[in-house]
Each structure stands twice: as structure tokens, then as C-alpha cells.
Write a protein that holds these residues in place. Structure first.
Motif, PDB file in Angstrom:
ATOM      1  N   ILE A  92      15.443  42.633 -17.253  1.00 23.65           N
ATOM      2  CA  ILE A  92      14.560  43.624 -16.625  1.00 23.65           C
ATOM      3  C   ILE A  92      13.785  44.328 -17.730  1.00 23.65           C
ATOM      4  CG2 ILE A  92      14.479  45.794 -15.335  1.00 23.65           C
ATOM      5  CD1 ILE A  92      16.971  44.858 -13.827  1.00 23.65           C
ATOM      6  N   ASN A  93      12.479  44.228 -17.672  1.00 25.14           N
ATOM      7  CA  ASN A  93      11.621  44.821 -18.692  1.00 25.14           C
ATOM      8  C   ASN A  93      11.017  46.105 -18.138  1.00 25.14           C
ATOM      9  OD1 ASN A  93       9.897  45.472 -20.761  1.00 25.14           O
ATOM     10  ND2 ASN A  93       8.831  43.506 -20.802  1.00 25.14           N
ATOM     11  N   LEU A  94      11.388  47.235 -18.721  1.00 21.97           N
ATOM     12  CA  LEU A  94      10.887  48.531 -18.259  1.00 21.97           C
ATOM     13  C   LEU A  94       9.821  49.088 -19.212  1.00 21.97           C
ATOM     14  CD1 LEU A  94      11.780  49.967 -15.667  1.00 21.97           C
ATOM     15  CD2 LEU A  94      13.166  51.504 -17.050  1.00 21.97           C
ATOM     16  N   ALA A  95       9.241  48.220 -20.030  1.00 22.06           N
ATOM     17  CA  ALA A  95       8.166  48.653 -20.925  1.00 22.06           C
ATOM     18  C   ALA A  95       6.930  49.005 -20.113  1.00 22.06           C
ATOM     19  CB  ALA A  95       7.830  47.553 -21.932  1.00 22.06           C
ATOM     20  N   GLU A  96       6.151  49.973 -20.604  1.00 18.41           N
ATOM     21  CA  GLU A  96       4.964  50.433 -19.880  1.00 18.41           C
ATOM     22  C   GLU A  96       4.016  49.278 -19.592  1.00 18.41           C
ATOM     23  OE1 GLU A  96       1.500  53.882 -20.038  1.00 18.41           O
ATOM     24  OE2 GLU A  96       2.907  53.670 -21.707  1.00 18.41           O
ATOM     25  N   PRO A  99       5.434  44.951 -14.456  1.00 17.04           N
ATOM     26  CA  PRO A  99       5.599  45.173 -13.008  1.00 17.04           C
ATOM     27  C   PRO A  99       6.779  46.075 -12.669  1.00 17.04           C
ATOM     28  CG  PRO A  99       5.073  42.877 -13.438  1.00 17.04           C
ATOM     29  CD  PRO A  99       5.296  43.511 -14.780  1.00 17.04           C
ATOM     30  N   LYS A 100       7.928  45.885 -13.378  1.00 19.53           N
ATOM     31  CA  LYS A 100       9.092  46.709 -13.083  1.00 19.53           C
ATOM     32  C   LYS A 100       8.851  48.165 -13.469  1.00 19.53           C
ATOM     33  CE  LYS A 100      13.288  47.116 -11.528  1.00 19.53           C
ATOM     34  NZ  LYS A 100      13.576  46.878 -10.109  1.00 19.53           N
ATOM     35  N   TYR A 101       8.159  48.361 -14.588  1.00 15.91           N
ATOM     36  CA  TYR A 101       7.811  49.733 -14.982  1.00 15.91           C
ATOM     37  C   TYR A 101       6.949  50.381 -13.914  1.00 15.91           C
ATOM     38  CZ  TYR A 101       5.296  53.554 -17.190  1.00 15.91           C
ATOM     39  OH  TYR A 101       4.717  54.780 -17.454  1.00 15.91           O
ATOM     40  N   ASN A 102       5.921  49.669 -13.467  1.00  8.58           N
ATOM     41  CA  ASN A 102       4.987  50.244 -12.492  1.00  8.58           C
ATOM     42  C   ASN A 102       5.696  50.642 -11.204  1.00  8.58           C
ATOM     43  OD1 ASN A 102       2.829  49.898 -14.249  1.00  8.58           O
ATOM     44  ND2 ASN A 102       2.269  47.901 -13.415  1.00  8.58           N
ATOM     45  N   THR A 103       6.589  49.778 -10.710  1.00  9.56           N
ATOM     46  CA  THR A 103       7.286  50.113  -9.458  1.00  9.56           C
ATOM     47  C   THR A 103       8.279  51.263  -9.662  1.00  9.56           C
ATOM     48  OG1 THR A 103       8.950  48.392  -9.899  1.00  9.56           O
ATOM     49  CG2 THR A 103       7.065  47.786  -8.529  1.00  9.56           C
ATOM     50  N   THR A 104       8.924  51.307 -10.829  1.00  4.51           N
ATOM     51  CA  THR A 104       9.887  52.390 -11.093  1.00  4.51           C
ATOM     52  C   THR A 104       9.178  53.720 -11.295  1.00  4.51           C
ATOM     53  OG1 THR A 104      11.333  50.762 -12.163  1.00  4.51           O
ATOM     54  CG2 THR A 104      11.844  53.077 -12.516  1.00  4.51           C
ATOM     55  N   ARG A 105       8.027  53.682 -11.947  1.00  6.17           N
ATOM     56  CA  ARG A 105       7.220  54.903 -12.117  1.00  6.17           C
ATOM     57  C   ARG A 105       6.812  55.449 -10.752  1.00  6.17           C
ATOM     58  NH1 ARG A 105       1.617  53.458 -14.241  1.00  6.17           N
ATOM     59  NH2 ARG A 105       1.567  52.760 -12.069  1.00  6.17           N
ATOM     60  N   GLU A 106       6.350  54.583  -9.864  1.00  2.04           N
ATOM     61  CA  GLU A 106       5.957  55.041  -8.535  1.00  2.04           C
ATOM     62  C   GLU A 106       7.167  55.546  -7.754  1.00  2.04           C
ATOM     63  OE1 GLU A 106       2.771  55.433  -7.567  1.00  2.04           O
ATOM     64  OE2 GLU A 106       2.479  54.884  -9.671  1.00  2.04           O
ATOM     65  N   GLN A 107       8.305  54.951  -8.014  1.00  3.89           N
ATOM     66  CA  GLN A 107       9.541  55.369  -7.353  1.00  3.89           C
ATOM     67  C   GLN A 107       9.909  56.796  -7.739  1.00  3.89           C
ATOM     68  OE1 GLN A 107      12.712  52.660  -8.277  1.00  3.89           O
ATOM     69  NE2 GLN A 107      13.946  53.237  -6.519  1.00  3.89           N
ATOM     70  N   PRO A 399      -5.334  52.032  -7.076  1.00  2.00           N
ATOM     71  CA  PRO A 399      -4.833  53.398  -6.835  1.00  2.00           C
ATOM     72  C   PRO A 399      -5.852  54.491  -7.163  1.00  2.00           C
ATOM     73  CG  PRO A 399      -3.268  52.095  -8.128  1.00  2.00           C
ATOM     74  CD  PRO A 399      -4.550  51.343  -8.120  1.00  2.00           C
ATOM     75  N   TYR A 400      -6.875  54.151  -7.931  1.00  2.00           N
ATOM     76  CA  TYR A 400      -7.853  55.160  -8.357  1.00  2.00           C
ATOM     77  C   TYR A 400      -9.084  55.206  -7.451  1.00  2.00           C
ATOM     78  CZ  TYR A 400      -4.980  54.847 -12.518  1.00  2.00           C
ATOM     79  OH  TYR A 400      -3.908  54.839 -13.381  1.00  2.00           O
ATOM     80  N   TYR A 401      -9.334  54.137  -6.714  1.00  2.00           N
ATOM     81  CA  TYR A 401     -10.480  54.102  -5.807  1.00  2.00           C
ATOM     82  C   TYR A 401     -10.045  54.192  -4.348  1.00  2.00           C
ATOM     83  CZ  TYR A 401     -13.770  53.008  -9.558  1.00  2.00           C
ATOM     84  OH  TYR A 401     -14.555  53.081 -10.683  1.00  2.00           O
ATOM     85  N   TRP A 402      -9.016  53.439  -3.981  1.00  2.00           N
ATOM     86  CA  TRP A 402      -8.484  53.488  -2.613  1.00  2.00           C
ATOM     87  C   TRP A 402      -7.000  53.836  -2.689  1.00  2.00           C
ATOM     88  CZ3 TRP A 402     -11.061  48.100  -1.843  1.00  2.00           C
ATOM     89  CH2 TRP A 402     -12.417  48.266  -1.586  1.00  2.00           C
ATOM     90  N   PRO A 403      -6.670  55.085  -2.986  1.00  2.00           N
ATOM     91  CA  PRO A 403      -5.278  55.471  -3.287  1.00  2.00           C
ATOM     92  C   PRO A 403      -4.316  55.356  -2.121  1.00  2.00           C
ATOM     93  CG  PRO A 403      -6.691  57.411  -3.139  1.00  2.00           C
ATOM     94  CD  PRO A 403      -7.605  56.224  -3.114  1.00  2.00           C
ATOM     95  N   LYS A 404      -4.831  55.278  -0.902  1.00  2.00           N
ATOM     96  CA  LYS A 404      -3.936  55.191   0.250  1.00  2.00           C
ATOM     97  C   LYS A 404      -3.597  53.747   0.606  1.00  2.00           C
ATOM     98  CE  LYS A 404      -4.967  59.660   2.343  1.00  2.00           C
ATOM     99  NZ  LYS A 404      -5.510  60.229   1.125  1.00  2.00           N
ATOM    100  N   SER A 405      -4.100  52.815  -0.184  1.00  2.00           N
ATOM    101  CA  SER A 405      -3.763  51.402   0.035  1.00  2.00           C
ATOM    102  C   SER A 405      -2.281  51.163  -0.248  1.00  2.00           C
ATOM    103  CB  SER A 405      -4.616  50.511  -0.871  1.00  2.00           C
ATOM    104  OG  SER A 405      -5.976  50.543  -0.476  1.00  2.00           O
ATOM    105  N   THR A 406      -1.734  50.182   0.446  1.00  2.00           N
ATOM    106  CA  THR A 406      -0.340  49.791   0.245  1.00  2.00           C
ATOM    107  C   THR A 406      -0.315  48.301  -0.079  1.00  2.00           C
ATOM    108  OG1 THR A 406      -0.117  49.383   2.621  1.00  2.00           O
ATOM    109  CG2 THR A 406       0.555  51.550   1.809  1.00  2.00           C
ATOM    110  N   PRO A 407       0.797  47.796  -0.621  1.00  2.00           N
ATOM    111  CA  PRO A 407       0.859  46.365  -0.945  1.00  2.00           C
ATOM    112  C   PRO A 407       0.488  45.498   0.250  1.00  2.00           C
ATOM    113  CG  PRO A 407       2.732  47.504  -1.890  1.00  2.00           C
ATOM    114  CD  PRO A 407       2.014  48.507  -1.036  1.00  2.00           C
ATOM    115  N   GLY A 408      -0.523  44.675   0.070  1.00  2.00           N
ATOM    116  CA  GLY A 408      -0.948  43.765   1.128  1.00  2.00           C
ATOM    117  C   GLY A 408      -1.897  44.367   2.139  1.00  2.00           C
ATOM    118  N   LYS A 409      -2.225  45.667   1.987  1.00  2.00           N
ATOM    119  CA  LYS A 409      -3.123  46.291   2.961  1.00  2.00           C
ATOM    120  C   LYS A 409      -4.046  47.277   2.263  1.00  2.00           C
ATOM    121  CE  LYS A 409      -3.239  48.798   7.358  1.00  2.00           C
ATOM    122  NZ  LYS A 409      -2.446  49.463   8.415  1.00  2.00           N
ATOM    123  N   GLU A 410      -5.345  46.949   2.249  1.00  2.00           N
ATOM    124  CA  GLU A 410      -6.338  47.845   1.663  1.00  2.00           C
ATOM    125  C   GLU A 410      -6.763  48.899   2.678  1.00  2.00           C
ATOM    126  OE1 GLU A 410      -8.545  44.995  -1.646  1.00  2.00           O
ATOM    127  OE2 GLU A 410      -9.579  45.491   0.219  1.00  2.00           O
TER     128      GLU A 410
END
Length: 454
Positions: A92-96, A99-107, A399-410
Motif C-alpha cells: 500500500i503506497n500512501l505517498a502523495e 490513488p491510495k493517498y488520494n482516497t485516504t485524504r478524502e476519507q 474536484p476543482y471545476y465540478w466538485p459535486k461529481s462522484t466516481p462514475g457520475k459527473e
């Protein structure tokens, strides 16, 4: 408190340790080293109040007879631990940036903004290999440290630095209002943001870091006993003497203090020459951050207005900030593209120099134009192209233009402030529009709810 032998701690964690092992052998020890004892101040698997979500650990110092482990009320610190490998053995790579870093940061961001965590100010993510501290200010969650690779040589210093930060939290959030394109309403946004925050009883300092002095002139202010220019060139100058009060008389003639301002002065013009600014100002573009440092403990918000060109003034302002708020125009092609430059080029440039994880960009917003459905569709088509091109270059701008988007749905929703004549004409009254017009008040109230306050 017992001295922790970090060499033994790190040696005791297997390379393929699961999340449970990392949490018991590293995370709990880390939290104790930060001043929160296991038996009373650490709450494992803390329910965040958002659905069934739990964060691995919450912590708070006891208050009188209130033992946090038993009351579970008002956590101060949240920690999300991760394993070093998954069940198959894959690391598991938690470097900035991973992918794992990005999901953990959002978590951790989601946890910090959850109902049961409204008093939490800090969040940590770690797997015993990488570690990063985040700070929460209202609705904003920002890096307080860089994502750092842990080793035996630096672990003690890392823990001490994190402890120092969480024991002495800064009060202010410093916001730079910036786009590398003119005509997007940066000064108007700064003034009305300051005013609406003041209406929410927040203590606000506004900094006019623009040689054109538009903000200072709009408010009808003179410089203080010492100018901002003096402080740039003289490290011994008293920065407190740069501050002036912005006051206004109400209908009964009573003087009301709205917020404080560090005005710009005429002699700031000389620093539009980048080479001159770098030669005359110690630390160059880093100097403004030093100037503002004493105010971080005095104000809730510090707002910086700066010019468009990516030169000394704008570089200094972004360097001094925690977050960058980016106004755009839905019908301004250049403003949409230049927002991408700010996010993908300028902010990373400053982050690399600062080395503390900041600043970060907030999502864009449309500023001061009436938007028809067809015009919005045209803007979103262009934004789609910007996002697609950035993705090819390795940047995720969704996340900076359409921040309310979710995975798989713009979800193509962008916050917008409409244009009204009273907003523009407020400058002639030398007062922010939100103090004069209820519609302006409504829109800028929406702005702070969208970005800053719950």
C-alpha cells in the motif's frame, strides 16, 4: 510520560502489516506521544455520525471528570490508519499523489466534516511509512504538513513537529483571491467576503497586496503609520502599525467597525519590477508570509487581494496563503483556462518551495454574470475539454471545476454569484455591497456557506 523508543516501534511493524497491526503497534503509540493516553483519551473506531462511518481513532484531552474514552464527545484529533499491504501481499503506497493517498485524504476530510466531529481541528493519515497532518478550519480542510516518508532518523522530529502544531493551533485561515486573468472580480469578491464574514461575527483582516491599490481606494482608506512597503524592505518595522480600521457610519451617525485592512501604498509600484523586488526585499516572495505571521493568532480570516500577473505580488500572496479562491467568468474562456494554470502550475510551484503541503486550491466559482442555460452549457463543454486535457497531463481537475461529481457520475454544478448594479455601484459609496443590498447579501452568504462555514 514514558519515553517512546521509536526504533523499536518501527522495527516491530512487519513490512506486510495489516491495518489492525499498524493501528495497534504504531498509530496508538503515535497518539500517546502526541499527549493522549490510551486508557482515557483515545477512542478507537469512533463513530463520526455520518452513516455507519467510523474513524480508526479519535482523541481529546480530558476535561475535569469528563474522560473522553467514556463520553466520546467533541474529539479534537482524528487519525486514520492504513496497512502496509493488502491480503494478497501487494504493498500500500500512501505517498502523495498515489490513488491510495488520494482516497485516504478524502476519507479524513469527510470524517473531519462529519456531525460528531464538529469540534475536531486536526486529522492524521498514516500507515507507519508515510504520515501527514491536516487542519480543519470551518468547512476547509488543509494540509498542515507535507506527506512525509517516515524513517528512524526523522520520526522523533516528525512527532514533535505535529505535537507542536496541534498544541498551538493557528486561529486564522489565510485566503488569497486569485486568478491569472483580470476582470473576474477579485477585489469585489475580497471586500464582500470580508464583509459577510464580519456579519458572521468573524474577525477579519484584509490585505491589499496590489500596487494599483484598487481595494484601498474603494474603501477610501489611507495607509497606516507604517506602510506595507516599509515592512517588505525593513524586517524590523512594526507590522502592527500597518493595520487601519475600516469603519462606517450607520444611518444614525454611529461609527461601526467592520474589519481591519492593511492598505497598499503608492510606493508599492516599484516592486512591479521583479528584479528590483527580489534585490530589495529579503526572502523575496516569501516575505509577505513572515509579515502576516503575527496576525494568524489575532484574526479568524486573513484575505489577500493581489494582481493578475504571476510575478512578485501574486507569487507572494499565494505563498502566504492556506487556500486560493479562484473567481472565473462563465463566458470568459481565458478565465476558465487560467484557473487551470493556477491549479496545475502556479500552486504546485509554491507548494514545492514551501514544503509544508500548502497552499491548496478551492473549487472555482462563476462571478458576476447572468447565466443562461445555453451559456452554461457552452461553458461546461469548455470545462469538459479542460478537464480532459489536464487528465492527459496527469492532473485531476474534476474536484476543482465540478466538485459535486462522484466516481462514475459527473455533476456539472458550479457555484455562481449573479451580477447586480448595486454591487458595482457600491464602490462609489466606499462600502461593500453586502452592507447595502439584500440580494448581494444573500449571494455572498451563499459563498461563505459553500466554501468556508457550515
Amino acid at each position: 510520560m514514558t519515553t517512546i523508543n521509536w526504533n523499536e516501534v518501527l522495527d516491530g511493524i512487519p513490512d506486510n502489516a495489516s491495518e489492525a497491526i499498524v493501528n495497534s503497534q504504531f498509530v496508538s503509540v503515535l497518539i500517546e506521544a502526541l499527549g493522549f493516553t490510551k486508557n482515557e483519551m483515545q477512542f478507537p473506531q469512533f463513530p463520526t455520525g455520518r452513516s455507519a462511518d467510523t474513524v480508526d481513532f479519535a482523541a481529546r484531552k480530558n476535561i475535569g471528570t469528563d474522560k473522553f474514552l467514556f463520553s466520546g464527545v467533541a474529539p479534537y484529533l482524528l487519525v486514520e490508519g492504513k496497512g502496509r499491504a493488502i491480503a494478497t501481499g501487494a504493498k500500500i503506497n500512501l505517498a502523495e499523489g498515489t490513488p491510495k493517498y488520494n482516497t485516504t485524504r478524502e476519507q479524513i476530510k469527510k470524517y473531519l466534516l462529519s456531525p460528531n466531529c464538529e469540534m475536531a481541528q486536526w486529522g492524521i493519515i498514516t500507515n507507519g511509512i508515510h504520515i501527514q497532518l491536516f487542519r480543519r478550519h470551518g468547512k476547509v480542510v488543509i494540509p498542515a504538513t507535507a506527506c512525509t516518508l517516515i524513517n528512524k532518523g526523522n520520526i522523533s522530529a516528525i512527532v514533535q513537529h505535529i505535537k507542536s502544531l496541534i498544541d498551538n493551533p493557528p486561529r486564522a485561515l489565510t485566503v488569497c483571491i486569485y486568478n491569472n486573468k483580470g476582470g473576474v472580480g477579485k477585489t469585489t469578491t475580497t471586500l464582500n467576503l470580508a464583509a459577510i464574514l464580519r456579519k458572521q461575527k468573524k474577525n477579519v483582516l484584509v490585505v491589499d497586496f496590489d500596487s494599483q491599490r484598487d481595494l484601498t481606494r474603494t474603501l477610501g482608506l489611507d495607509v497606516g503609520a507604517i506602510t506595507l512597503s516599509d515592512c517588505l524592505t525593513d524586517t524590523k518595522a512594526d507590522v502592527n502599525k500597518t493595520v487601519v480600521n475600516f469603519n462606517h457610519k450607520d444611518k444614525r451617525g454611529k461609527i461601526i467597525h467592520f474589519f481591519d485592512v492593511i492598505p497598499s501604498s503608492d510606493d508599492m509600484e516599484e516592486f512591479t519590477d521583479q528584479r528590483l523586488a527580489e534585490s530589495k526585499i529579503q526572502k523575496g516572495a516569501k516575505r509577505l508570509r513572515d509579515i502576516l505571521k503575527p496576525f494568524v493568532s489575532q484574526y479568524d480570516y486573513i484575505l489577500i487581494d493581489c494582481p493578475t500577473q504571476w510575478l512578485f505580488f501574486s507569487q507572494s500572496s499565494v505563498y502566504a496563503s492556506d487556500v486560493v479562491l479562484i473567481p472565473t467568468k462563465h463566458n470568459g474562456l481565458a478565465s476558465l483556462h487560467n484557473a487551470a494554470r493556477v491549479i496545475t502550475q502556479f500552486i504546485p510551484e509554491i507548494k514545492q518551495v514551501r514544503g509544508d503541503g500548502g497552499p491548496i486550491a478551492l473549487p472555482i466559482f462563476f462571478n458576476g454574470e447572468k447565466i443562461t442555460d445555453s451559456a452554461l452549457q457552452t461553458a461546461n463543454q469548455e470545462i469538459g475539454k479542460i478537464i480532459a486535457q489536464a487528465k492527459k497531463d496527469g492532473f485531476d481537475l474534476l474536484p476543482y471545476y465540478w466538485p459535486k461529481s462522484t466516481p462514475g457520475k459527473e455533476i456539472k454544478t458550479i457555484f455562481s454569484i449573479s451580477s447586480y448594479a448595486t454591487v458595482a455601484n457600491a464602490a462609489f459609496s466606499h462600502i461593500p455591497a453586502v452592507f447595502l443590498n439584500n440580494i448581494a447579501l444573500e449571494h455572498y452568504s451563499g459563498l461563505i456557506k459553500e466554501y468556508f462555514l457550515k
